[in-house]
Design a protein around this motif. Sequence first.
Motif, PDB file in Angstrom:
ATOM      1  N   TYR A  84       0.450  -1.055  -0.074  1.00 17.23           N
ATOM      2  CA  TYR A  84      -0.033   0.000  -0.272  1.00 17.23           C
ATOM      3  C   TYR A  84       0.535   1.456   0.257  1.00 17.23           C
ATOM      4  O   TYR A  84       0.881   2.201  -0.298  1.00 17.23           O
ATOM      5  CB  TYR A  84      -0.777   0.132   1.112  1.00 17.23           C
ATOM      6  N   THR A 116      -8.373   6.829  -5.224  1.00 12.41           N
ATOM      7  CA  THR A 116      -8.371   5.730  -3.357  1.00 12.41           C
ATOM      8  C   THR A 116      -8.469   4.279  -3.931  1.00 12.41           C
ATOM      9  O   THR A 116      -7.413   3.757  -3.408  1.00 12.41           O
ATOM     10  CB  THR A 116      -8.717   6.435  -2.812  1.00 12.41           C
ATOM     11  N   GLN A 117      -8.851   4.748  -4.971  1.00 12.33           N
ATOM     12  CA  GLN A 117      -9.367   3.257  -5.840  1.00 12.33           C
ATOM     13  C   GLN A 117      -8.580   2.809  -6.504  1.00 12.33           C
ATOM     14  O   GLN A 117      -7.921   1.829  -6.630  1.00 12.33           O
ATOM     15  CB  GLN A 117     -11.133   3.505  -6.697  1.00 12.33           C
ATOM     16  N   ARG A 120      -6.073   1.064  -4.283  1.00  8.09           N
ATOM     17  CA  ARG A 120      -6.471  -0.528  -3.946  1.00  8.09           C
ATOM     18  C   ARG A 120      -6.470  -1.289  -5.179  1.00  8.09           C
ATOM     19  O   ARG A 120      -5.326  -2.369  -4.836  1.00  8.09           O
ATOM     20  CB  ARG A 120      -8.067  -0.231  -3.499  1.00  8.09           C
ATOM     21  N   ALA A 172      -4.991  -7.456   1.774  1.00  5.79           N
ATOM     22  CA  ALA A 172      -6.079  -7.117   1.039  1.00  5.79           C
ATOM     23  C   ALA A 172      -7.022  -6.357   2.519  1.00  5.79           C
ATOM     24  O   ALA A 172      -8.115  -5.534   2.656  1.00  5.79           O
ATOM     25  CB  ALA A 172      -7.044  -7.337   0.112  1.00  5.79           C
ATOM     26  N   VAL A 173      -6.731  -7.646   3.881  1.00  6.79           N
ATOM     27  CA  VAL A 173      -7.712  -7.698   4.940  1.00  6.79           C
ATOM     28  C   VAL A 173      -7.130  -6.250   5.076  1.00  6.79           C
ATOM     29  O   VAL A 173      -7.408  -5.513   5.768  1.00  6.79           O
ATOM     30  CB  VAL A 173      -7.239  -8.954   5.192  1.00  6.79           C
ATOM     31  N   MET A 175      -5.295  -3.478   4.514  1.00  7.04           N
ATOM     32  CA  MET A 175      -5.918  -2.034   3.624  1.00  7.04           C
ATOM     33  C   MET A 175      -7.304  -2.272   4.327  1.00  7.04           C
ATOM     34  O   MET A 175      -7.798  -1.441   5.188  1.00  7.04           O
ATOM     35  CB  MET A 175      -6.071  -2.362   1.981  1.00  7.04           C
ATOM     36  N   TRP A 176      -8.412  -3.135   4.697  1.00 10.41           N
ATOM     37  CA  TRP A 176      -9.945  -2.689   4.502  1.00 10.41           C
ATOM     38  C   TRP A 176      -9.480  -2.596   6.775  1.00 10.41           C
ATOM     39  O   TRP A 176     -10.275  -1.670   7.333  1.00 10.41           O
ATOM     40  CB  TRP A 176     -10.534  -3.622   5.011  1.00 10.41           C
ATOM     41  N   LEU A 177      -8.856  -3.260   7.024  1.00  9.04           N
ATOM     42  CA  LEU A 177      -8.635  -2.859   8.797  1.00  9.04           C
ATOM     43  C   LEU A 177      -8.009  -1.269   8.926  1.00  9.04           C
ATOM     44  O   LEU A 177      -8.646  -0.917   9.105  1.00  9.04           O
ATOM     45  CB  LEU A 177      -7.328  -4.008   9.360  1.00  9.04           C
ATOM     46  N   GLU A 179      -8.354   0.844   6.725  1.00 11.57           N
ATOM     47  CA  GLU A 179      -9.940   2.169   6.671  1.00 11.57           C
ATOM     48  C   GLU A 179     -10.860   2.395   7.109  1.00 11.57           C
ATOM     49  O   GLU A 179     -11.209   3.398   7.640  1.00 11.57           O
ATOM     50  CB  GLU A 179     -10.358   2.112   4.699  1.00 11.57           C
ATOM     51  N   LEU A 180     -11.212   1.415   8.175  1.00  8.51           N
ATOM     52  CA  LEU A 180     -11.986   1.041   9.265  1.00  8.51           C
ATOM     53  C   LEU A 180     -11.809   2.001  10.685  1.00  8.51           C
ATOM     54  O   LEU A 180     -12.018   2.686  10.718  1.00  8.51           O
ATOM     55  CB  LEU A 180     -11.600  -1.025   9.548  1.00  8.51           C
ATOM     56  N   GLU A 183     -11.890   4.988   9.581  1.00 12.74           N
ATOM     57  CA  GLU A 183     -13.938   5.714   9.122  1.00 12.74           C
ATOM     58  C   GLU A 183     -14.147   5.886  10.715  1.00 12.74           C
ATOM     59  O   GLU A 183     -14.629   6.778  11.054  1.00 12.74           O
ATOM     60  CB  GLU A 183     -14.256   4.982   8.435  1.00 12.74           C
TER      61      GLU A 183
END
Length: 434
Positions: A84, A116-117, A120, A172-173, A175-177, A179-180, A183
């Motif tokens: 990332y 941002t997309q 990713r 990928a996980v 990245m998701w963590l 972003e969580l 937010e």
Amino acid sequence: MLSAFANAFRTPDLRRKLLFVLMIITIFRLGSQVPAPGVDVGNVQACIDIASSGSNSSLYSMVNLFSGGALLQLTIFALGIMPYITASIILQLLVVVIPRLEALKKEGQSGQTKITQYTRYLTLGLAVLQATGIVALARSGNLLQGCDRSLLRDDTTATFLVMVVTMTAGTAVIMWLGELITERGIGNGMSLLIFTQVISHFPSSLWAVQKANGWWTLSIVVVIGLVIIAAVIFVEQAQRRIPVQYARRMVGRKMFGGSSTYIPLKVNQAGVIPVIFASSLLYLPAMLASFNNDPNNKWATWINDYLVRGDHPLYMLAFFGLIVFFTYFYVSITFNPQEVADNMKKYGGFIPGIRAGKPTEEYLSYVLSRITLPGALYLGLIALIPLIAFAVIGANQNFPFGGTSILIMVGVALDTVKQIESQLQQRNYEGFLR
């Protein structure tokens, strides 16, 4: 400061955010300890012990730093946050080069969402490449130099593909963590995850110093480390404030302007990016030399002698020079004096004593070039601290008090504390900073 922590946890919504961040960090660290399918954990640990004392121990130290040690252990989060980071840096550079991306950046929130997309997608692509390379090195026995044990339980193509897919999914996980956290928590999620992985090296690095040199040397290292942290905080907070005034103007029946503000130019305008660039560039020849099996190859021997070990003066000089170069390069593409001068002129702003337009642009370029020099020298000296420590006391090259680790820790910690500070001040609480 302790009362500020108590007030933060007494506020329900702030307490909920802090606990959410701690939960995500716990999940992240657990994933960094779970081995990928097909990995022989016993052989991996034995090979890490052997390779850590070898001459090529620094070959993957940058990527291993950002994975919190998970890379060499071949866990499901082995790649860490590095794909990332690389993707973000590439997109920042492409925004300057590709007009389409530059137009997206100027569109505001919608354009930033598209960038941002793209980041990713590029992250996943880089994760596939890096996972393939790492698993291939582990399969061939070149990941950990000097160890002849098999790192994988079986050498089949199915195991190879499963490990690549697992590590890519782990990225990928992550990245998701991240972003969580951004937010629903406090602070920048990706930065906090990097911070978590970097500080995970601290106990082992300090204990390695104690085992090699004793408690007296460890005490001196800790004292010097605290001084370095104080100096880094001082420089990271330092900035040159260029005053800007806005003329009064009538829009309809309302009066706008007439205010005064300033443009903050940080001494370390480039952050930690030049150190990452320089480290990555220096690792390329060392990585190529690691694939050479001919002991009589002259260029491979020269690289192993001069550009692999961090305690060699030529390595230090090349590292320092690359950091200075990339500092000027990165500042030149991220801060555009012409764009700033045009925006000031558009909204009626001017620097006192400087005419709007071209003179303002030249003045900003002059100040930026003058302030970038101490910033570049500062980055170079901080980055050389672990290399000097490695040469003087034989410490691990991931020496905690210096280099990329200390810059990341101080930067992320200051940013997070400021965000908690702002939320505390909204509730009339005394914050961390005074």
